[in-house]
Enzyme design. Structure first.
Site, PDB file in Angstrom:
ATOM      1  N   GLU A  98      39.674  33.288  39.292  1.00 16.21           N
ATOM      2  CA  GLU A  98      39.169  34.011  40.469  1.00 16.21           C
ATOM      3  C   GLU A  98      37.885  34.787  40.197  1.00 16.21           C
ATOM      4  O   GLU A  98      37.820  35.993  40.436  1.00 16.21           O
ATOM      5  CB  GLU A  98      40.245  34.961  41.007  1.00 16.21           C
ATOM      6  CG  GLU A  98      41.527  34.270  41.388  1.00 16.21           C
ATOM      7  CD  GLU A  98      42.559  35.212  42.011  1.00 16.21           C
ATOM      8  OE1 GLU A  98      42.358  36.432  41.963  1.00 16.21           O
ATOM      9  OE2 GLU A  98      43.564  34.711  42.536  1.00 16.21           O
ATOM     10  N   GLU A 152      48.337  29.759  42.105  1.00 18.00           N
ATOM     11  CA  GLU A 152      48.994  31.030  42.425  1.00 18.00           C
ATOM     12  C   GLU A 152      49.342  31.047  43.902  1.00 18.00           C
ATOM     13  O   GLU A 152      48.552  30.606  44.745  1.00 18.00           O
ATOM     14  CB  GLU A 152      48.102  32.249  42.128  1.00 18.00           C
ATOM     15  CG  GLU A 152      47.963  32.573  40.658  1.00 18.00           C
ATOM     16  CD  GLU A 152      47.240  33.887  40.396  1.00 18.00           C
ATOM     17  OE1 GLU A 152      47.380  34.832  41.193  1.00 18.00           O
ATOM     18  OE2 GLU A 152      46.510  33.942  39.397  1.00 18.00           O
TER      19      GLU A 152
HETATM   20  C1  BG6 Z   1      45.766  37.278  41.849  1.00 15.25           C
HETATM   21  C2  BG6 Z   1      45.579  37.471  40.367  1.00 15.25           C
HETATM   22  O1  BG6 Z   1      44.585  37.542  42.506  1.00 15.25           O
HETATM   23  O2  BG6 Z   1      46.700  38.118  42.457  1.00 15.25           O
HETATM   24  C3  BG6 Z   1      46.830  37.916  39.611  1.00 15.25           C
HETATM   25  O3  BG6 Z   1      45.061  36.303  39.790  1.00 15.25           O
HETATM   26  C4  BG6 Z   1      47.510  39.006  40.409  1.00 15.25           C
HETATM   27  O4  BG6 Z   1      46.464  38.328  38.340  1.00 15.25           O
HETATM   28  C5  BG6 Z   1      47.889  38.428  41.756  1.00 15.25           C
HETATM   29  O5  BG6 Z   1      48.627  39.540  39.765  1.00 15.25           O
HETATM   30  C6  BG6 Z   1      48.681  39.386  42.626  1.00 15.25           C
HETATM   31  O6  BG6 Z   1      48.006  40.583  42.794  1.00 15.25           O
HETATM   32  P1  BG6 Z   1      48.701  41.965  42.417  1.00 15.25           P
HETATM   33  O7  BG6 Z   1      47.657  43.001  42.642  1.00 15.25           O
HETATM   34  O8  BG6 Z   1      49.846  42.088  43.325  1.00 15.25           O
HETATM   35  O9  BG6 Z   1      49.125  41.872  40.993  1.00 15.25           O
END
Ligand code: BG6
Length: 470
Positions: free
Chosen positions: A163, A370
């Site tokens: 990202e 993700e």
């Molecule tokens: C993504 C990242 O943008 O979001 C992860 O690549 C991150 O590292 C995930 O954990 C969720 O976001 P958060 O802030 O809830 O951890």
């Protein structure tokens, strides 16, 4: 639902600083992610122990096997391999990842490695403020080559930066400490450019060094809806997507910034220093796929400039990733969508839109690396976690993926976030994503026991039936 291809890569994801712990074990250097998590450690969990994968990797991989995973997307910590970022190689770091990779392969799980997931070695910040300096791109190339050399005989799937398009917006992650918004944007533009160079260097090195290697970027993906059907709002919604994601994908794919982005850089007077020879490098790096990280969609209206806000100036209101941009767009709430308790607007249909858009634009295979629901979980007295909300979220997104496949999108796999509970970037262990509960609280490590949630059993059946039974 029967249309997931036979060889569909069912998996799950994580990242080094969020899962590993062992933050200074066996010679690992501190990273920017460690540094930032330590700043909040009086209030919430930090990266020192995280989910303690560093000491539980065998057990965790056996859980992955039990769940039926075909692929595991995880990241290598640069500072575990080269503690000061560009100096000596730490053999203990190589050994750790060798063990993980071999264990995955022993269990028929494909290792899918991200080289850089928000965790720049802190020594590079101290030496030359990290990505602001062109040297950082070459330090990254060196690190990438060490990884390809050490692991490339067994690891064929690689991601460069996680990202970049989101990371660059978060001052803390980039170590931008500048209160003047123009100066901050100028530094940001230069850092972004150096990361693109690093990306291109790594893509080429992978293709040279890893036989049958495949490499691509992981982008933070979204689509933006216009608040109304006024043409300015429709334009604003497009601009929101273009500035938050598409310029980055275009740079990765075409090796040059799109026109509207150059215009923004010029209007704001922040065009980065680019060497003439860079163009050939950027264009030569051909990505093999696009990895999509998808959680939510956005909504925007048009935001005119005024005497205090010149065109292109960005202002962050609600959170640190979604900016308003004068002369372009203003971030809005979408009243048609439910949001998670942390404000992410949940939108499975948005995923279908994103997949179709990316595929029709670039015609490259896509993989989701993700997607998931971050929320607190309750461990019941009899040791269970009934996370039907997570099952619902993933089920609806799988349906959207299945429709996108019917639409003709070449979707290779799905790696939801996250394999086990891990450190959320801003909410520690309060906000959980995993299929497996890690028995710890923010300020109490407890026994770090691994407990399978209801979603673990559900997802395992989804994999077993290749998505027939959702
Ligand atoms: C993504 C990242 O943008 O979001 C992860 O690549 C991150 O590292 C995930 O954990 C969720 O976001 P958060 O802030 O809830 O951890």
């Amino acid at each position: 639902m029967a249309n997931f291809p036979k060889d569909f890569l069912w998996g799950a994801a994580s990242s080094a600083f969020q899962i590993e712990g062992g933050w200074n074990a066996d010679g690992k250097g501190m990273t920017v992610a460690d540094y930032n998590s330590f700043k909040r450690s009086d209030k919430q969990a930090d990266s020192k122990v995280a989910s303690d994968f560093y000491h539980h990797w065998k057990e965790d991989i056996s859980l992955m096997k039990e769940m039926g995973m075909k692929i595991y997307r995880f990241s290598i910590s640069w500072a575990r391999i080269i503690p000061d970022g560009d100096g000596e190689i730490n053999q203990k770091g190589i050994e750790f990842y060798n063990n993980v990779i071999d264990e995955l392969l022993k269990n028929d799980i494909i290792p899918f490695i991200t080289l850089y997931h928000f965790d720049l070695p802190y020594a590079l910040v101290e030496k030359y403020n990290g990505w602001e300096n062109r040297k950082c791109a070459y330090a990254f190339e060196k690190y990438a080559k060490v990884c390809f050399e050490a692991f490339g005989n067994r690891v064929k799937w690689w991601q460069v930066h996680n990202e970049q398009n989101l990371m660059i917006r978060v001052d803390e992650r980039m170590n931008i400490n500048e209160s003047d918004p123009w100066k901050a944007d100028k530094i940001r533009a230069q850092m972004d450019y150096h990361m693109f160079l690093a990306h291109a260097l790594a893509v080429n090195a992978c293709h040279e060094m890893v036989k049958d290697g495949k490499i691509g970027p992981a982008v933070s993906s979204t689509c933006t809806y216009p608040l109304t059907n006024k043409p300015e709002d429709v334009w604003a919604a497009k601009m929101n997507d273009w500035f938050k994601t598409n310029y980055c994908l275009d740079m990765h794919y075409y090796g040059e910034y799109p026109g509207y982005y150059m215009r923004y850089l010029r209007e704001r007077n922040i065009v980065p220093v680019m060497y003439s020879e860079d163009s050939e490098l950027l264009k030569s790096a051909k990505i093999d796929f696009i990895a999509v990280n998808y959680y939510r969609t956005l909504c925007a209206s048009y935001l005119p400039t005024d005497e205090n806000h010149p065109i292109g100036m960005r202002v962050y209101r609600g959170n640190e990733v979604d900016f308003d941009q004068y002369g372009y767009c203003r971030d809005e709430k979408n009243s048609n969508l439910e949001a998670s308790e942390y404000g992410a607007q949940i939108d499975p249909m948005g995923l279908r839109i994103v997949l179709n858009e990316y595929y029709s634009r670039y015609h490259l295979p896509l993989i989701i690396t993700e997607n998931g629901l971050g929320t607190p979980d309750i461990l019941t007295e009899d040791g269970k976690v009934h996370d039907d909300y997570r099952i619902d979220y993933i089920r609806e997104h799988l349906k959207a993926m299945s429709l996108a496949i019917e639409d003709g999108v070449e979707l290779m796999g799905y790696c939801p976030w996250s394999v086990v509970d891990l450190l959320s970037s801003h909410q520690g262990f309060r906000k959980r994503y995993g299929f497996v509960y890690i028995n710890r609280e923010d300020m109490d490590l407890k026994d770090l026991k691994r407990i399978k949630k209801d979603s673990f059993y559900w997802y395992s059946n989804v994999i077993k039936t290749n998505g027939e039974e959702l």
